[in-house]
Design a protein around this motif. Structure first.
Motif, PDB file in Angstrom:
ATOM      1  N   ASN A  26       0.828  -1.202   0.000  1.00 33.87           N
ATOM      2  CA  ASN A  26       0.000   0.000   0.000  1.00 33.87           C
ATOM      3  C   ASN A  26       0.864   1.255   0.000  1.00 33.87           C
ATOM      4  OD1 ASN A  26      -2.202  -1.681   0.139  1.00 33.87           O
ATOM      5  ND2 ASN A  26      -2.628  -1.320   2.302  1.00 33.87           N
ATOM      6  N   SER A  28       3.959   1.591  -1.071  1.00 31.83           N
ATOM      7  CA  SER A  28       4.714   1.757  -2.324  1.00 31.83           C
ATOM      8  C   SER A  28       3.877   2.436  -3.393  1.00 31.83           C
ATOM      9  CB  SER A  28       5.198   0.394  -2.835  1.00 31.83           C
ATOM     10  OG  SER A  28       4.133  -0.354  -3.397  1.00 31.83           O
ATOM     11  N   ALA A  29       2.545   2.324  -3.293  1.00 31.42           N
ATOM     12  CA  ALA A  29       1.616   2.949  -4.252  1.00 31.42           C
ATOM     13  C   ALA A  29       1.832   2.441  -5.670  1.00 31.42           C
ATOM     14  CB  ALA A  29       1.743   4.469  -4.199  1.00 31.42           C
ATOM     15  N   SER A  92       0.005   0.067   7.166  1.00 26.92           N
ATOM     16  CA  SER A  92      -0.169   1.125   6.163  1.00 26.92           C
ATOM     17  C   SER A  92      -0.067   2.497   6.826  1.00 26.92           C
ATOM     18  CB  SER A  92      -1.541   0.984   5.477  1.00 26.92           C
ATOM     19  OG  SER A  92      -1.644  -0.236   4.793  1.00 26.92           O
ATOM     20  N   GLN A  96       3.034   5.409   6.268  1.00 27.65           N
ATOM     21  CA  GLN A  96       2.614   6.709   5.753  1.00 27.65           C
ATOM     22  C   GLN A  96       2.913   7.822   6.755  1.00 27.65           C
ATOM     23  OE1 GLN A  96      -1.516   5.959   4.914  1.00 27.65           O
ATOM     24  NE2 GLN A  96      -1.052   4.627   3.173  1.00 27.65           N
ATOM     25  N   ARG A 107       9.953   3.816  -2.645  1.00 30.84           N
ATOM     26  CA  ARG A 107       8.735   3.094  -3.025  1.00 30.84           C
ATOM     27  C   ARG A 107       9.059   1.789  -3.744  1.00 30.84           C
ATOM     28  NH1 ARG A 107       5.754   6.973  -6.666  1.00 30.84           N
ATOM     29  NH2 ARG A 107       4.336   5.189  -6.866  1.00 30.84           N
ATOM     30  N   THR A 171      -7.151   0.350  -7.171  1.00 31.34           N
ATOM     31  CA  THR A 171      -5.955   0.716  -7.908  1.00 31.34           C
ATOM     32  C   THR A 171      -5.151  -0.531  -8.276  1.00 31.34           C
ATOM     33  OG1 THR A 171      -5.783   2.822  -6.733  1.00 31.34           O
ATOM     34  CG2 THR A 171      -3.796   2.023  -7.841  1.00 31.34           C
TER      35      THR A 171
END
Length: 207
Positions: A26, A28-29, A92, A96, A107, A171
């Motif tokens: 999560n 790392s996006a 997560s 963050q 990332r 996503t």
């Protein structure tokens, strides 16, 4: 150490490591692992916390697994249902909060490490054989029914989850695609090199 204690440690540690790794995905996006894509896609349409939704989703799947192969239900299953979602939520938040503006290098590093430890954790609790997550049980059951080797069953189930989750609005990124194609083979690698020798003290055949 007696085998049963090794199995308990492998199961608990494996599930917690796997949950923590999802938080890394999560962060790392680059996209979550396939089942999380499905779970998050469905969760986006339901007004409850993710941890609670994840538990409900797994309980629904648990009923199906119970009638197909109840041997797959055990300690690992319980931890997955009632704890994994909250571990994902916490990890997560932790990343963050501690690293609010990660560089692309950080990332990518989180993506790679997250994939490796997710496969490592999954391998530990698969071979611990005290129950697996309801999703992981799908590929294991298909492989045991000789539909295909485990790694191919896993690739197939991952691709289906990715597609459905994407259509629901989750996503999907390069991390999701990499996980869908490589998680099965990497888990098999850890099974043979680490988890099977750890449990039995000797090498064995692939799952």
């Amino acid at each position: 150490m007696k085998e049963k204690y090794r199995r308990i440690i492998m199961t608990v540690f494996g599930v917690l490591v796997a949950g923590f790794s999802v938080g890394m995905f999560n962060f790392s996006a680059f996209g979550m692992d396939p089942f999380q894509v499905l779970a998050h896609g469905a969760w986006m349409h339901i007004p409850i916390g993710f941890g609670t939704f994840y538990a409900i989703l797994n309980l629904i799947m648990l009923v199906a697994i119970f009638f197909i192969d109840r041997h797959k239900i055990g300690l690992g299953t319980v931890i997955n249902i009632f704890l994994l979602g909250y571990v994902v939520e916490y990890s997560s938040w932790l990343f963050q909060t501690r690293i609010p503006d990660p560089t692309i290098g950080i990332r990518v590093t989180f993506l790679i490490i997250g994939l490796i430890i997710l496969c490592f954790g999954s391998s530990l609790y698969f071979i611990g054989d005290l129950g697996v997550s309801t999703y992981d049980a799908v590929a294991l059951i298909l492989s045991e029914k000789k539909v295909a080797r485990f790694q191919y069953c896993r690739i197939g189930s991952d691709l289906i989850c990715t597609t459905v989750g994407f259509l629901l609005g989750a996503t999907v990124g390069i991390g999701t695609v990499v996980t869908a194609f490589f998680m099965g083979p990497i888990i098999t690698f850890f099974n043979n090199r680490v988890s099977i020798p750890l449990r039995y003290g000797k090498r064995n055949k692939d799952l």
